[in-house]
Scaffold this active site. Structure first.
Site, mmCIF file in Angstrom:
data_model
loop_
_atom_site.group_PDB
_atom_site.id
_atom_site.type_symbol
_atom_site.label_atom_id
_atom_site.label_comp_id
_atom_site.label_asym_id
_atom_site.label_seq_id
_atom_site.Cartn_x
_atom_site.Cartn_y
_atom_site.Cartn_z
ATOM 1 C CG HIS A 99 -17.335 -27.563 -41.926
ATOM 2 N ND1 HIS A 99 -17.183 -28.937 -41.994
ATOM 3 C CD2 HIS A 99 -17.883 -27.305 -40.723
ATOM 4 C CE1 HIS A 99 -17.626 -29.466 -40.867
ATOM 5 N NE2 HIS A 99 -18.066 -28.511 -40.084
ATOM 6 N N GLY A 100 -15.193 -24.436 -41.803
ATOM 7 C CA GLY A 100 -14.633 -23.601 -40.752
ATOM 8 C C GLY A 100 -15.380 -23.697 -39.428
#
Length: 144
Positions: A67-68
């Site tokens: 995920h970012g």
């Protein structure tokens, strides 16, 4: 089935026969799926790679949840999850990953998504089913 809300997953965000040359390639594959379903803009993919450079998203048992970064949330259009299975596995800093569950979430939405995923992945039978899935319907049943 969990009591939590279903994960924001659609069948076209599930790929079960993927290949990746390395960890970063695997993360890009997840990002490209999130982009294809309209959940993110392209810069989020770099944010996912940046997150991985700062802290591994490997969670054990052959599973990673890329995920970012917090900054990357500006590139999220809507919450979404993708599932990419790598039957041959991918070297993930010395660990072997066969399943990636990519996440994109606005605001603090990633916390709820990670909690829902943890509930599923902590069930050994459900986790094994996901790691060994060969049909999109199997993944959808386990995650929705």
């Amino acid at each position: 089935m969990p009591d939590a809300a279903p994960l924001p997953l659609e069948p076209r965000a599930v790929v079960l026969g993927a290949r990746a040359g390395d960890r970063d390639d695997a993360i890009r594959r997840c990002g490209e799926l999130l982009l294809a379903v309209g959940a993110i803009t392209e810069p989020y993919i770099e944010s996912m790679l940046e997150r991985e450079r700062s802290i591994s998203t490997y969670v054990g048992e052959g599973v990673a949840i890329p995920h970012g970064t917090a900054k990357g949330k500006q590139d999220v259009l809507r919450d979404a999850v993708c599932v990419v299975r790598f039957p041959e596995g991918v070297d993930w800093d010395g660990e072997r990953v066969g399943l990636c569950v990519g996440i994109a979430a606005k605001g603090n939405g990633h916390v709820a998504l990670l909690a829902a995923l943890a509930e599923i992945l902590l069930d050994p039978d459900r986790a094994r089913t996901l790691r060994e899935a060969t049909e999109v319907e199997t993944v959808m049943k386990e995650l929705l």
